[in-house]
Design a protein around this motif. Structure first.
Motif, PDB file in Angstrom:
ATOM      1  N   ASP A 182       6.112   4.523 -13.775  1.00 21.85           N
ATOM      2  CA  ASP A 182       4.971   5.183 -13.007  1.00 21.85           C
ATOM      3  C   ASP A 182       4.369   4.719 -11.736  1.00 21.85           C
ATOM      4  O   ASP A 182       3.716   5.295 -11.109  1.00 21.85           O
ATOM      5  CB  ASP A 182       3.768   5.936 -13.881  1.00 21.85           C
ATOM      6  CG  ASP A 182       2.992   4.605 -14.476  1.00 21.85           C
ATOM      7  OD1 ASP A 182       3.552   3.346 -14.530  1.00 21.85           O
ATOM      8  OD2 ASP A 182       1.902   5.005 -14.953  1.00 21.85           O
ATOM      9  N   ARG A 183       4.692   3.378 -11.570  1.00 18.19           N
ATOM     10  CA  ARG A 183       4.283   2.796 -10.382  1.00 18.19           C
ATOM     11  C   ARG A 183       5.120   1.535 -10.001  1.00 18.19           C
ATOM     12  O   ARG A 183       6.041   1.031 -10.863  1.00 18.19           O
ATOM     13  CB  ARG A 183       3.017   2.184 -10.400  1.00 18.19           C
ATOM     14  CG  ARG A 183       2.879   1.347 -11.644  1.00 18.19           C
ATOM     15  CD  ARG A 183       1.137   1.605 -12.221  1.00 18.19           C
ATOM     16  NE  ARG A 183       1.169   1.315 -13.571  1.00 18.19           N
ATOM     17  CZ  ARG A 183       0.345   0.491 -14.211  1.00 18.19           C
ATOM     18  NH1 ARG A 183      -0.656  -0.364 -13.451  1.00 18.19           N
ATOM     19  NH2 ARG A 183       0.378   0.300 -15.431  1.00 18.19           N
ATOM     20  N   PRO A 184       5.013   1.048  -8.893  1.00 15.50           N
ATOM     21  CA  PRO A 184       5.871  -0.387  -8.551  1.00 15.50           C
ATOM     22  C   PRO A 184       5.299  -1.428  -9.252  1.00 15.50           C
ATOM     23  O   PRO A 184       4.155  -1.484  -9.863  1.00 15.50           O
ATOM     24  CB  PRO A 184       5.776  -0.416  -6.868  1.00 15.50           C
ATOM     25  CG  PRO A 184       4.508   0.384  -6.577  1.00 15.50           C
ATOM     26  CD  PRO A 184       4.317   1.246  -7.565  1.00 15.50           C
ATOM     27  N   THR A 185       6.434  -2.485  -9.300  1.00 15.45           N
ATOM     28  CA  THR A 185       5.948  -3.547 -10.264  1.00 15.45           C
ATOM     29  C   THR A 185       6.097  -4.898  -9.470  1.00 15.45           C
ATOM     30  O   THR A 185       6.972  -5.019  -8.613  1.00 15.45           O
ATOM     31  CB  THR A 185       6.894  -3.556 -11.513  1.00 15.45           C
ATOM     32  OG1 THR A 185       8.123  -3.705 -11.036  1.00 15.45           O
ATOM     33  CG2 THR A 185       6.684  -2.381 -12.445  1.00 15.45           C
ATOM     34  N   ALA A 186       5.026  -5.883  -9.855  1.00 11.76           N
ATOM     35  CA  ALA A 186       5.092  -7.081  -9.181  1.00 11.76           C
ATOM     36  C   ALA A 186       5.340  -8.161 -10.167  1.00 11.76           C
ATOM     37  O   ALA A 186       4.550  -8.274 -11.187  1.00 11.76           O
ATOM     38  CB  ALA A 186       4.002  -7.464  -8.177  1.00 11.76           C
ATOM     39  N   ILE A 187       6.232  -9.256  -9.880  1.00 10.24           N
ATOM     40  CA  ILE A 187       6.210 -10.349 -10.720  1.00 10.24           C
ATOM     41  C   ILE A 187       5.815 -11.546 -10.028  1.00 10.24           C
ATOM     42  O   ILE A 187       6.428 -11.897  -8.946  1.00 10.24           O
ATOM     43  CB  ILE A 187       7.611 -10.520 -11.509  1.00 10.24           C
ATOM     44  CG1 ILE A 187       7.907  -9.149 -12.172  1.00 10.24           C
ATOM     45  CG2 ILE A 187       7.762 -11.874 -12.095  1.00 10.24           C
ATOM     46  CD1 ILE A 187       9.600  -9.385 -12.699  1.00 10.24           C
ATOM     47  N   VAL A 188       4.681 -12.112 -10.286  1.00 12.81           N
ATOM     48  CA  VAL A 188       4.398 -13.312  -9.562  1.00 12.81           C
ATOM     49  C   VAL A 188       4.919 -14.537 -10.247  1.00 12.81           C
ATOM     50  O   VAL A 188       4.516 -14.762 -11.508  1.00 12.81           O
ATOM     51  CB  VAL A 188       2.784 -13.271  -9.586  1.00 12.81           C
ATOM     52  CG1 VAL A 188       2.340 -14.902  -8.701  1.00 12.81           C
ATOM     53  CG2 VAL A 188       2.089 -12.363  -8.892  1.00 12.81           C
ATOM     54  N   HIS A 229       1.827  -2.403 -11.039  1.00  8.73           N
ATOM     55  CA  HIS A 229       1.726  -3.074 -12.240  1.00  8.73           C
ATOM     56  C   HIS A 229       2.065  -4.633 -12.067  1.00  8.73           C
ATOM     57  O   HIS A 229       2.882  -4.799 -11.053  1.00  8.73           O
ATOM     58  CB  HIS A 229       2.850  -2.550 -13.279  1.00  8.73           C
ATOM     59  CG  HIS A 229       3.230  -3.268 -14.430  1.00  8.73           C
ATOM     60  ND1 HIS A 229       3.916  -4.496 -14.743  1.00  8.73           N
ATOM     61  CD2 HIS A 229       2.647  -3.033 -15.658  1.00  8.73           C
ATOM     62  CE1 HIS A 229       3.984  -4.907 -15.809  1.00  8.73           C
ATOM     63  NE2 HIS A 229       3.122  -4.183 -16.585  1.00  8.73           N
ATOM     64  N   THR A 230       1.539  -5.396 -12.710  1.00 12.19           N
ATOM     65  CA  THR A 230       1.650  -6.947 -12.150  1.00 12.19           C
ATOM     66  C   THR A 230       1.865  -7.768 -13.373  1.00 12.19           C
ATOM     67  O   THR A 230       1.287  -7.366 -14.609  1.00 12.19           O
ATOM     68  CB  THR A 230       0.667  -7.410 -11.416  1.00 12.19           C
ATOM     69  OG1 THR A 230      -0.529  -7.609 -11.883  1.00 12.19           O
ATOM     70  CG2 THR A 230       0.438  -6.754  -9.827  1.00 12.19           C
ATOM     71  N   GLN A 231       2.680  -8.763 -13.180  1.00  9.73           N
ATOM     72  CA  GLN A 231       2.937  -9.871 -14.224  1.00  9.73           C
ATOM     73  C   GLN A 231       3.033 -11.192 -13.501  1.00  9.73           C
ATOM     74  O   GLN A 231       3.175 -11.343 -12.313  1.00  9.73           O
ATOM     75  CB  GLN A 231       4.225  -9.842 -15.085  1.00  9.73           C
ATOM     76  CG  GLN A 231       4.507  -8.441 -15.623  1.00  9.73           C
ATOM     77  CD  GLN A 231       5.890  -8.478 -16.054  1.00  9.73           C
ATOM     78  OE1 GLN A 231       6.110  -8.936 -17.265  1.00  9.73           O
ATOM     79  NE2 GLN A 231       6.856  -7.575 -15.236  1.00  9.73           N
ATOM     80  N   ALA A 256      -1.530 -11.639  -8.134  1.00  3.68           N
ATOM     81  CA  ALA A 256      -1.257 -10.486  -9.135  1.00  3.68           C
ATOM     82  C   ALA A 256      -2.762  -9.587  -8.998  1.00  3.68           C
ATOM     83  O   ALA A 256      -2.569  -8.294  -9.326  1.00  3.68           O
ATOM     84  CB  ALA A 256      -1.331 -11.257 -10.539  1.00  3.68           C
ATOM     85  N   ASP A 257      -3.940 -10.116  -8.875  1.00  2.00           N
ATOM     86  CA  ASP A 257      -5.097  -9.422  -8.688  1.00  2.00           C
ATOM     87  C   ASP A 257      -5.249  -8.605  -7.460  1.00  2.00           C
ATOM     88  O   ASP A 257      -5.374  -7.402  -7.517  1.00  2.00           O
ATOM     89  CB  ASP A 257      -6.442 -10.173  -8.631  1.00  2.00           C
ATOM     90  CG  ASP A 257      -6.704 -10.758 -10.199  1.00  2.00           C
ATOM     91  OD1 ASP A 257      -5.904 -10.588 -11.160  1.00  2.00           O
ATOM     92  OD2 ASP A 257      -7.732 -11.710 -10.256  1.00  2.00           O
ATOM     93  N   ARG A 258      -4.614  -9.282  -6.504  1.00  2.00           N
ATOM     94  CA  ARG A 258      -4.799  -8.661  -5.154  1.00  2.00           C
ATOM     95  C   ARG A 258      -3.422  -7.580  -5.043  1.00  2.00           C
ATOM     96  O   ARG A 258      -3.856  -6.429  -4.788  1.00  2.00           O
ATOM     97  CB  ARG A 258      -4.571  -9.582  -4.183  1.00  2.00           C
ATOM     98  CG  ARG A 258      -5.525 -10.463  -3.875  1.00  2.00           C
ATOM     99  CD  ARG A 258      -5.597 -11.075  -2.684  1.00  2.00           C
ATOM    100  NE  ARG A 258      -7.082 -11.743  -2.358  1.00  2.00           N
ATOM    101  CZ  ARG A 258      -7.279 -12.773  -1.576  1.00  2.00           C
ATOM    102  NH1 ARG A 258      -6.447 -13.701  -1.210  1.00  2.00           N
ATOM    103  NH2 ARG A 258      -8.629 -13.285  -1.642  1.00  2.00           N
ATOM    104  N   ALA A 265       0.734  -1.386  -0.086  1.00  2.00           N
ATOM    105  CA  ALA A 265      -0.133  -0.039  -0.089  1.00  2.00           C
ATOM    106  C   ALA A 265       0.775   1.379   0.048  1.00  2.00           C
ATOM    107  O   ALA A 265       0.667   2.229  -0.926  1.00  2.00           O
ATOM    108  CB  ALA A 265      -1.008   0.123   1.086  1.00  2.00           C
ATOM    109  N   ALA A 266       1.798   1.188   0.820  1.00  2.00           N
ATOM    110  CA  ALA A 266       2.730   2.393   0.810  1.00  2.00           C
ATOM    111  C   ALA A 266       3.545   2.864  -0.327  1.00  2.00           C
ATOM    112  O   ALA A 266       3.728   4.018  -0.873  1.00  2.00           O
ATOM    113  CB  ALA A 266       3.786   2.407   2.169  1.00  2.00           C
ATOM    114  N   ALA A 267       4.182   1.550  -1.064  1.00  2.00           N
ATOM    115  CA  ALA A 267       4.631   1.784  -2.088  1.00  2.00           C
ATOM    116  C   ALA A 267       3.763   2.357  -3.215  1.00  2.00           C
ATOM    117  O   ALA A 267       4.436   3.100  -4.094  1.00  2.00           O
ATOM    118  CB  ALA A 267       5.361   0.423  -2.536  1.00  2.00           C
TER     119      ALA A 267
END
Lengths: 280, 319
Positions: free
Chosen positions: A235-241, A211-213, A202-204, A167-169
């Motif tokens: 423009d935003r933090p990214t997550a790789i599941v 940004h998610t992958q 990824a949805d959560r 949330a903070a990121a």
């Protein structure tokens, strides 16, 4: 020397992944304790970060502010990190066999105070992403383009602190922060889906504004492509599941043993030989 | 009678206000200082800094675990993060984060706990940090500082920011008597003797220092000469001053606005037990949670008064 990334070709990179797996098996068997299967699932991602053109580092100056950071929040998988650091030149390969032994800086979980190049002392699950966010914010304040990668486990996502950090990121739009969830499907006592199912990750995570992958995390090409995309988001933090298999590389052996989780136990000397033969 | 009145002290600013003022002042010459806040900046008084240096301030929301670990990351990247929250929420809610993200790696994080003690009053026990010093003191390498008044808090804030390593600074909510009206020569780990005496020694910190000075007046009227020491740093404790007091006077009373276990009293007793056994008395909150109420009434009810110190000291000498 300044910080720089190392980018191996695809075949060399595959060879390097095999080397990391060999190190993981050997050092945990020598230590007679540790978490080899938790380490094996993460090999392709860690390997791509260290040798696929991503982490800009200088092993001779491990605290160079310009470096990228990799934080292993699932600290019990530290054999994969030690293996990569050794291959990258932080210390000699022989030292890997001192894992978990008295006097060795290669402790059972990462200890940044004793081993230069370790970015965070982890092992109490849930804290790595917050620490990574601190590094990412510092880079923003300083105007550095350092990128911060944090790897958590899927079981670790049960820790509420990870979601506080997500949330903070999102609030600070730290595009220089990438979370990699090593979704190997198991945690200490069983399948993550049975213990506490927080999928779809990824949805959560995406619902917070990230940004998610979602990728097959033991597929080198998919890992490289996902890391490339993550660097391109500005423009935003990214997550790789990263959907992986716990113990990837020695799965036939784990099947034979009747334990696909094989959590927190090293291979016996006999199984070590079989595992190394499987790796080729 | 107001605290400090007997010893001629006038009411000064609250320690949290002095901290906030000092932080905002020092921020200009210390560019590495950043503030991480869990949405209580107007209570902990980090707000003036954050208004002055918005680019160096992060309000990460009501999430103390994340708060502390984010600060760990900032420190590992060369910043000097000041993390402020209520003493109880910071120490109790985020203790493992303080252990793993700050103390164990020895990172340069400045933990600040405001609203410590029972003198916060009406908000009640859920908001009162009365176990925070004990928790902080168990952390290897963390300096634990409990200043007594506004001037020493300002000096402590400067010392904390220039100290290389993790620190915990404990602050109170109410206005407290001004003790160091001519400035404070503050050094982490070195206590300050405020009054010499030969019969008994009163060791205190925080709000209890002014009460100890009052008690020394009372004792003087009874013909008892009391030494008063402001033991503003609980860890590392000033062993030398304690040993000297144990040898030069006949007893030591330790006064603190904290539970009996693990605070200043325990730290002093460990030193005397090891180096110079002496009769000791303890004035503290005891082994109980307090309740809501007006601050003066609470201090009275839970035995934190100059009279309690006087009685303990006289008792030691009559044994």
């Amino acid at each position: 020397m300044a910080v720089e990334a190392i980018q191996l070709g695809n075949d060399e990179l595959r060879d390097k992944a095999r080397t990391l797996r060999q190190h993981i098996i050997r050092m945990t068997t020598e230590a007679a304790s540790g978490h080899p299967t938790s380490s094996l699932s993460a090999v392709e991602v860690v390997n791509a970060l260290f040798f696929g053109g991503y982490l800009r580092l200088d092993p001779a100056a491990p605290a160079d502010p310009a470096r990228d950071r990799f934080i292993l929040s699932k600290g019990h998988a530290v054999p994969v990190l030690y293996a990569a650091m050794s291959e990258r030149g932080y210390f000699a390969a022989e030292e890997l066999l001192t894992l978990r032994k008295l006097g060795s800086p290669l402790e059972g979980h990462p200890n940044m105070k004793r081993l230069p190049g370790i970015e965070a002392s982890t092992g109490s699950l849930g804290q790595g992403l917050s620490i990574g966010l601190g590094h990412a914010l510092a880079a923003k304040v300083d105007g550095r383009d350092s990128h911060v990668y944090v790897m958590t486990g899927d079981g670790e996502m049960g820790e509420g602190q990870v979601w506080e950090a997500i949330a903070a990121a999102a609030k600070y739009q730290t595009a220089n922060l990438t979370l990699i969830v090593d979704q190997n499907g198991y945690q200490q006592t069983g399948a993550t889906g049975d213990v506490l199912d927080l999928t779809p990750f990824a949805d959560r995570i995406g619902s917070f504004g990230w940004h998610t992958q979602t990728i097959s995390g033991n597929d080198q090409d998919e890992v490289l492509a996902a890391l490339k995309t993550a660097r391109e988001v500005t423009d935003r933090p990214t997550a790789i599941v990263s959907r992986t298999q716990k113990g990837y590389g020695i799965l036939p052996l784990l099947e034979e043993e009747g334990d696909l989780n094989y959590h927190g136990k090293p291979l016996s000397a006999d199984l070590e030989q079989k595992a190394l033969a499987l790796l080729g | 009678m107001a605290i400090g009145e007997k010893s001629g002290l006038k009411t000064g600013a609250a320690t949290r206000d002095a901290f906030g003022e000092a932080l905002a002042e020092l921020g200009g010459s210390l560019p590495e200082v950043v503030v991480v806040d869990a949405d209580v900046g107007n209570s902990t008084r980090t707000e003036p800094f954050s208004k002055k240096f918005p680019e160096r301030s992060f309000n990460i929301g009501i999430a103390e675990s994340n708060l502390v670990s984010v600060a760990g990351g900032l420190a590992a990247s060369g910043k000097t993060p000041v993390v402020a929250s209520f003493a109880c929420f910071l120490m109790c809610n985020a203790y493992d984060q303080i252990r793993m993200s700050v103390a164990f790696p020895g990172l340069n994080v400045k933990l600040v706990g405001s609203h410590a003690g029972i003198s916060i009053g009406e908000d009640g026990p859920s908001q009162m940090g009365i176990e925070d010093v004990a928790l902080a003191c168990t952390l290897p390498g963390v300096a634990v500082i409990v200043p007594a008044d506004a001037a020493s808090t300002k000096a402590a804030t400067a010392a904390m920011l220039s100290h290389d390593g993790p620190t915990y600074l404990r602050l109170g909510r109410p206005k407290v008597p001004a003790i160091y009206t001519d400035g404070c020569d503050f050094e982490i780990g070195r206590s300050i003797q405020l009054r010499d005496g030969s019969d008994v020694t009163l060791i205190a910190n925080g709000l209890m220092v002014a009460m100890a000075l009052d008690a020394a007046e009372d004792l003087s009227a009874k013909g008892i000469s009391a030494r008063v020491i402001d033991m503003h740093t609980v860890s590392p404790i000033d062993e030398e001053a304690i040993i000297r007091a144990a040898r030069e006077t006949r007893g030591i009373v330790v006064a603190e606005e904290h539970l009996a276990a693990g605070g200043l009293g325990s730290a002093v007793a460990r030193v005397t037990a090891e180096h110079a056994p002496v009769k000791m008395g303890f004035v503290n909150v005891g082994n109980t949670y307090a309740e809501s109420g007006d601050p003066d009434g609470l201090l009275e009810k839970y035995g934190l008064t100059p009279e309690a110190i006087t009685t303990a000291a006289a008792g030691l000498l009559s044994e």
